[in-house]
Write a protein that holds these residues in place. Structure first.
Motif, short mmCIF file in Angstrom:
data_model
loop_
_atom_site.label_atom_id
_atom_site.label_comp_id
_atom_site.label_asym_id
_atom_site.label_seq_id
_atom_site.Cartn_x
_atom_site.Cartn_y
_atom_site.Cartn_z
N GLY A 180 3.22 22.57 -18.18
CA GLY A 180 2.97 21.17 -18.45
C GLY A 180 1.49 20.95 -18.70
N PRO A 181 1.06 19.67 -18.71
CA PRO A 181 1.83 18.48 -18.33
C PRO A 181 2.77 18.04 -19.44
CG PRO A 181 -0.36 17.86 -19.07
CD PRO A 181 -0.32 19.35 -19.08
N LYS A 182 4.00 17.70 -19.07
CA LYS A 182 4.98 17.17 -20.01
C LYS A 182 6.19 16.68 -19.24
CE LYS A 182 7.69 19.61 -22.34
NZ LYS A 182 8.24 20.39 -23.45
N PRO A 183 7.08 15.96 -19.89
CA PRO A 183 8.31 15.55 -19.21
C PRO A 183 9.25 16.76 -19.06
CG PRO A 183 7.83 14.13 -21.10
CD PRO A 183 6.96 15.33 -21.22
N PHE A 184 9.76 16.97 -17.88
CA PHE A 184 10.78 17.98 -17.61
C PHE A 184 12.05 17.29 -17.08
CE2 PHE A 184 6.85 20.41 -17.32
CZ PHE A 184 7.15 21.60 -17.97
N VAL A 185 11.89 16.61 -15.96
CA VAL A 185 12.99 15.83 -15.37
C VAL A 185 12.45 14.42 -15.13
CG1 VAL A 185 14.58 15.59 -13.42
CG2 VAL A 185 13.98 17.87 -14.27
N THR A 186 12.88 13.47 -15.94
CA THR A 186 12.33 12.12 -15.89
C THR A 186 13.28 11.16 -15.17
OG1 THR A 186 13.31 11.49 -18.01
CG2 THR A 186 11.13 12.53 -18.07
N PRO A 238 9.93 34.80 -22.91
CA PRO A 238 10.11 33.81 -23.98
C PRO A 238 11.56 33.33 -24.07
CG PRO A 238 9.94 36.03 -24.89
CD PRO A 238 9.64 36.15 -23.43
N VAL A 239 11.74 32.11 -24.58
CA VAL A 239 13.06 31.52 -24.74
C VAL A 239 13.14 30.79 -26.08
CG1 VAL A 239 13.49 31.21 -22.27
CG2 VAL A 239 12.34 29.40 -23.56
N ALA A 240 14.36 30.48 -26.50
CA ALA A 240 14.58 29.64 -27.68
C ALA A 240 15.13 28.31 -27.19
CB ALA A 240 15.53 30.32 -28.65
N VAL A 241 14.27 27.53 -26.57
CA VAL A 241 14.67 26.30 -25.88
C VAL A 241 13.72 25.18 -26.28
CG1 VAL A 241 14.85 25.20 -23.61
CG2 VAL A 241 15.75 27.50 -23.96
N GLU A 242 14.27 24.02 -26.56
CA GLU A 242 13.50 22.89 -27.08
C GLU A 242 12.38 22.45 -26.15
OE1 GLU A 242 12.64 19.89 -29.92
OE2 GLU A 242 13.91 21.67 -30.03
N SER A 243 12.64 22.33 -24.86
CA SER A 243 11.72 21.61 -23.98
C SER A 243 11.01 22.48 -22.96
CB SER A 243 12.49 20.50 -23.24
OG SER A 243 13.02 19.58 -24.16
N TRP A 244 11.13 23.79 -23.08
CA TRP A 244 10.46 24.67 -22.13
C TRP A 244 9.13 25.16 -22.72
CZ3 TRP A 244 10.51 25.68 -17.19
CH2 TRP A 244 9.82 26.79 -16.70
N PRO A 245 7.99 24.90 -22.04
CA PRO A 245 6.70 25.37 -22.54
C PRO A 245 6.35 26.73 -21.96
CG PRO A 245 6.34 23.96 -20.67
CD PRO A 245 7.84 24.07 -20.83
N THR A 246 5.46 27.43 -22.60
CA THR A 246 4.94 28.67 -22.05
C THR A 246 4.00 28.35 -20.90
OG1 THR A 246 5.08 29.76 -24.20
CG2 THR A 246 3.65 30.78 -22.55
N GLY A 247 4.16 29.03 -19.78
CA GLY A 247 3.24 28.86 -18.68
C GLY A 247 1.89 29.48 -19.03
N ILE A 248 0.81 28.83 -18.62
CA ILE A 248 -0.52 29.34 -18.95
C ILE A 248 -1.34 29.55 -17.69
CG2 ILE A 248 -0.53 28.17 -21.20
CD1 ILE A 248 -2.60 26.18 -19.85
N GLN A 249 -2.28 30.46 -17.79
CA GLN A 249 -3.34 30.53 -16.80
C GLN A 249 -4.39 29.50 -17.21
OE1 GLN A 249 -4.39 34.69 -17.04
NE2 GLN A 249 -2.96 35.22 -15.39
N VAL A 250 -4.89 28.76 -16.25
CA VAL A 250 -5.74 27.62 -16.56
C VAL A 250 -6.97 28.05 -17.34
CG1 VAL A 250 -7.18 25.81 -15.54
CG2 VAL A 250 -4.94 26.32 -14.58
N ASN A 251 -7.30 27.31 -18.40
CA ASN A 251 -8.43 27.62 -19.26
C ASN A 251 -9.76 27.26 -18.60
OD1 ASN A 251 -6.65 28.33 -21.42
ND2 ASN A 251 -6.38 26.16 -21.85
N ASP A 252 -10.84 27.88 -19.09
CA ASP A 252 -12.18 27.52 -18.67
C ASP A 252 -12.59 26.23 -19.40
OD1 ASP A 252 -14.81 27.39 -17.91
OD2 ASP A 252 -15.49 29.09 -19.10
N ALA A 253 -13.00 25.23 -18.64
CA ALA A 253 -13.36 23.94 -19.23
C ALA A 253 -14.86 23.70 -19.25
CB ALA A 253 -12.66 22.81 -18.47
N THR A 254 -15.67 24.77 -19.10
CA THR A 254 -17.13 24.61 -19.12
C THR A 254 -17.58 24.13 -20.50
OG1 THR A 254 -17.35 26.43 -17.53
CG2 THR A 254 -19.33 25.76 -18.74
N PRO A 255 -18.29 23.02 -20.57
CA PRO A 255 -18.71 22.50 -21.87
C PRO A 255 -19.91 23.26 -22.45
CG PRO A 255 -19.56 21.10 -20.14
CD PRO A 255 -18.71 22.14 -19.46
N ILE A 256 -20.14 23.09 -23.74
CA ILE A 256 -21.33 23.62 -24.39
C ILE A 256 -22.43 22.58 -24.26
CG2 ILE A 256 -22.33 24.36 -26.59
CD1 ILE A 256 -19.50 25.18 -27.45
#
Length: 407
Positions: free
Chosen positions: A288-294, A319-337
């Motif tokens: 996420g963030p996204k709707p999963f169970v609303t 991986p899946v062939a599913v409309e509403s399932w996102p790939t889980g991610i490791q949190v990105n670095d948000a350090t600005p330039i």
């Protein structure tokens, strides 16, 4: 008066299912045409060679459950009316259509109607000679020591794990065991500032302004406490404390679920709050963030943590062939330039003048005081923010005036 878009109340669910099928990016969904009261969404590419994974329940929780039908997750979703379990007959027809020699597993949330109707359909199918098992998801931790915890957004983690092992040709016994393993390791908690609107019904919002309800259910059931919402990070930290008590400092994946009515701007803010809270330390993946169970249009969010065993982690990241399932991610670095600011400001030397200070102060006070009225007038011809914009500028001038920084 309804606060929702729909045509006829009795066709709302069927119309929404057709909309999902029309727009499904994988083009792998269809529905069974049995009668108007039975709504079953199924994989078009299903061949009964593997364990079938069936879920469902009341509608109004979209994308659950039909949005998770596809290769690697659910085989079929049985959709009831809004917030009402599908009938025993509907569930039984779904079982009969998708179940082959490998059997099927039903995954349902822990509500009386779902337990009863899916359970009775399971027993009827067994009497017909089919291999059928059922897992009841009970991930809600809001009510301490509850004997019947509710099933909420963590249910989709169980869908994913069961679907993965079914896709790997695991036996019904093994798929059921893996689903139970996931269920035992999932904890969820929700919060909202409004309840939900039910189509064609009078809807009263019981949550006071400037408050949120902690632990309310996905059908609008009352929560456990009203809490202040002065700062979203404090709400997140309160939820984090309760969730972390269940994880025992183990690695986990976290699901950030929009309960239906929370804006993308707010969900991005909440993502920052979650990542920077105590939940961020042992969070291996973010979904996420996204709707999963609303809960239709409930303005709120929920957090679900699943402790990662090797079996669960492998399943979640496949991986899946599913409309509403996102790939889980490791949190990105948000350090600005960091760059040097380009400015068109005119250099000046601060100075003092009591007379001019008094004039500027009166202008600022007047503009700030007229914020609401200016916004009201602007709503008649524009976007309703003139008062807010002028007030923000006046507050800045006022701040500089008090600091003796103006020329």
């Amino acid at each position: 008066m309804s606060k929702l878009f729909f045509n006829e109340r009795n066709t709302l669910v069927s119309d929404a299912i057709d909309g999902l099928i029309y727009s499904n990016q994988h083009n792998n969904l269809t529905r069974l045409d049995i009668d108007e009261h039975i709504r079953i969404v199924v994989r078009k590419d299903w061949d009964k060679s593997k364990v079938a994974i069936i879920s469902g329940g009341g509608s109004g929780h979209e994308p659950a459950h039909a949005g998770f039908v596809g290769q690697g997750m659910l085989t079929v979703a049985v959709c009831g009316d809004v917030f009402a379990s599908p009938s025993v007959e509907a569930v039984l027809n779904a079982i009969l259509y998708v179940t082959g020699d490998a059997g099927c597993l039903l995954i349902v949330k822990n509500y009386t109607g779902d337990r009863l109707n899916f359970g009775l359909a399971t027993e009827k199918a067994k009497k017909l000679g089919l291999k059928v098992e059922m897992v009841i998801v009970n991930d809600d931790i809001s009510i301490e020591n509850s004997k019947k915890p509710r099933g909420i957004a963590g249910t989709v983690f169980v869908h994913k794990v069961a679907g993965y092992y079914a896709e790997q040709d695991a036996s019904l016994e093994d798929v059921t065991a893996k689903a139970n393993l996931c269920n035992d390791n999932v904890s969820s908690l929700g919060v909202a500032v409004t309840s939900c609107h039910i189509p064609a019904e009078e809807n009263e919002d019981r949550i006071p302004a400037n408050k949120a309800e902690l632990g309310l259910g996905i059908h609008g059931e009352p929560g456990i406490a009203l809490i202040d919402i002065d700062h979203s990070r404090d709400v997140v930290e309160l939820m984090a404390e309760k969730l972390l008590a269940k994880t025992n400092n183990q690695r986990y994946a976290l699901l950030l679920n929009n309960l239906g009515g929370t804006s993308p701007l707010e969900m991005s803010l909440l993502t920052k709050d979650v990542v920077e809270s105590s939940l961020g330390e042992n969070m291996a993946y973010l979904f996420g963030p996204k709707p999963f169970v609303t809960a239709i249009d409930m303005k709120g969010f929920s957090l679900s943590c699943v402790i990662l065993t090797d079996e669960i982690e492998t399943a979640l990241m496949a991986p899946v062939a599913v409309e509403s399932w996102p790939t889980g991610i490791q949190v990105n670095d948000a350090t600005p330039i960091t760059i040097e600011k380009a400015s068109n400001s005119v250099a000046f030397t601060p100075s003092e003048s009591a007379d001019i200070e008094a004039i500027v102060a009166q202008i600022c006070d007047t503009v700030i005081g007229l914020k609401t009225e200016l916004n009201r007038l602007d709503t008649l011809v524009g976007d309703g923010d003139t008062g807010s914009t002028f007030s923000s500028g006046a507050l800045k001038v006022q701040q500089e005036l008090k600091a003796k920084n103006l020329p």
